[in-house]
Design an enzyme around this catalytic site. Structure first.
Site, short mmCIF file in Angstrom:
data_model
loop_
_atom_site.label_atom_id
_atom_site.label_comp_id
_atom_site.label_asym_id
_atom_site.label_seq_id
_atom_site.Cartn_x
_atom_site.Cartn_y
_atom_site.Cartn_z
N GLU A 277 0.82 -1.21 0.00
CA GLU A 277 0.00 0.00 0.00
C GLU A 277 0.86 1.26 0.00
OE1 GLU A 277 -3.55 0.32 2.18
OE2 GLU A 277 -3.85 -1.83 2.38
N GLY A 278 1.88 1.27 -0.82
CA GLY A 278 2.79 2.41 -0.88
C GLY A 278 3.99 2.16 0.01
#
Length: 484
Positions: free
Chosen positions: A134-135
């Site tokens: 997620e990043g």
């Protein structure tokens, strides 16, 4: 809208929960293990290096728990703050990784020998997931937090950008008014920074831990100062214009400062809400909160100072002036009153003791509560802790009194020794991995390859030996014939 909500839950709740779980579950477990295990006839919990690692686990655990509780409340209130989600994802998961690494250092072989009694290994292997999904944390820190935060959180930037994009007749008036508001905002932040910096020269240097209210007021003043410092740094960062998105090191330092300030306020909020949770005279919560806040304030201050010293170059070297302006706001009277003091060694030792002794109810109240400890090695470690503490106190008394233990005292010492011997053992097995366990004839590919290499090397050596032996035999035959 759905995408933003999913990110807020995944980045702001689910992934930081791993760090909160480590702080709540692993911290007390590692602390108890450090008290149980002895080296040179001394519990390793009494070693200064171990105490530093345990204090880091305790304070980062407190930061993780406090910030996740606040973030959960925000999301539960149907809000989806993108910037706070990014801060939680990057900063809290990084602290979780540090806690796991410190736990590995303390537990040593018990943490690297996998098996049912290893309470750290699985967390150590799984935490890179929280760091990268997620990043990735590198991208989140160096781009997203400030890149999104300036536009979403600045009180006047959005109206200036909207005026630039607008075709209304009053767009120019709105643009000029917005720019004027930004200048006033920057001047106000500079004034606040200098005023609060000068005021803290005359404030107490050490934290007042006599009451929670005094400690909250002390750290709130320091965080308010850092908040003004960061706001000015963000205003000055806008002078870079479009270049800002390419200055990722600079944005990363601002992200470090913003993250530390937010986590500081979250810790302060947790302290204020739970000030009366422990019994009167129990300073456990105050100590760990003070330790955590001192570290966060130091992180924010150093990040801002580093940003001031490394402001990206601008034409005419105006960057030197901007950097000097920011440096003056961050440290108006030099090091005097600067929030750059690390926790004292005495405080570090007392915070470590919160995880290794039963002198405070902090661990039981705020950490172990809600954590699974019902069976296996976890239950055994927690059950052994009071026995080992009692045995250590008895042994110290026997040394002071210069006498031998009575039969009942010796029984306590023997019981503690047996528990220690059991809990410091590491798992061992005849075979490695489920393939070897399921198939007795299974040979690992690397071992098979090594055996093939050795066989080939032996065959080659035998060939060389036979090749060298033939001329030697012929020479010996000729010599025998000549002799005859």
């Amino acid at each position: 809208h759905m995408f933003v909500e999913c990110l807020a839950e995944g980045r702001g709740v689910s992934l930081p929960a791993m760090a909160a779980g480590v702080g709540k579950g692993l911290g007390p477990m590692v602390g108890a293990y450090a008290r149980i295990r002895k080296q040179f006839k001394v519990p390793i919990a009494d070693f200064g290096g171990i105490q530093e690692a345990l204090a880091l686990i305790a304070s980062d655990g407190y930061i993780s728990v406090a910030s996740t509780e606040l973030m959960n409340a925000i999301v539960d209130n149907h809000e989806a703050p993108m910037v706070l989600s990014s801060i939680m994802k990057q900063n809290v998961t990084e602290r979780g990784r540090r806690m796991v690494n410190a736990g590995m250092d303390v537990m040593g072989g018990a943490a690297i020998s996998m098996g049912k009694d290893n309470v750290v290994g699985s967390a150590y292997m799984s935490f890179p997931i929280a760091i990268t999904v997620e990043g990735a944390n590198i991208m989140t820190r160096s781009f997203q937090i400030i890149g999104q935060g300036l536009m979403r959180c600045h009180p006047h930037l959005l109206e200036v950008v909207s005026a630039l994009e607008s075709s209304d007749k009053d767009a120019l008036v709105k643009f000029v008014a917005g720019v004027g508001s930004m200048v006033k905002h920057a001047l106000a932040n500079f004034s606040r920074s200098v005023a609060s910096g000068v005021a803290q020269v005359f404030a107490a240097r050490s934290s007042p831990t006599s009451t929670a209210a005094k400690l909250v007021d002390h750290h709130r003043a320091r965080l308010d100062r850092l908040c003004a410092n960061f706001a000015l740094a963000a205003d000055l960062a806008l002078l870079l214009g479009g270049r800002l998105k390419f200055e990722e090191m600079f944005m990363g330092r601002l992200a470090d400062a913003l993250g530390a300030v937010f986590l500081g306020y979250a810790s302060l909020h947790h302290l204020a809400r739970n000030a009366e949770a422990l019994a009167p005279g129990d300073k456990g919560l105050l100590l760990v909160a003070d330790h955590a806040l001192l570290r966060l304030e130091k992180e924010a201050h150093e990040a801002l100072l580093h940003a001031a010293n490394n402001y990206p170059k601008l034409p005419g070297r105006i960057d030197l002036l901007i950097g000097s302006l920011l440096r003056t706001a961050v440290r108006p009277v030099g090091f005097l009153g600067a929030p750059d003091a690390a926790p004292a060694d005495v405080l570090t030792k007392r915070v470590a003791d919160l995880l290794t002794t039963l002198d405070s109810e902090y661990a039981n109240k705020f950490l172990v509560s809600g954590v699974y400890t019902s069976d296996g090695v976890r239950r055994a470690i927690f059950d052994a802790l009071p026995v080992c503490l009692e045995a250590d106190a008895l042994q110290a008394n026997l040394r002071r009194q210069k006498r031998d233990a009575a039969p009942d005292e010796q029984a306590l010492l023997d019981r503690a020794a047996a528990l220690r011997d059991r809990l410091v053992q590491v798992a061992s097995s005849e075979r490695l991995g489920w393939l070897e366990e399921s198939d007795p004839n299974y040979v690992r590919p690397a071992i098979k390859q090594t055996d093939d290499w050795l066989a080939a090397a032996l065959a080659n050596n035998a060939h060389l030996d036979s090749t060298l032996a033939a001329p030697q035999a012929e020479q010996q035959r000729q010599a025998a014939a000549a002799a005859n």
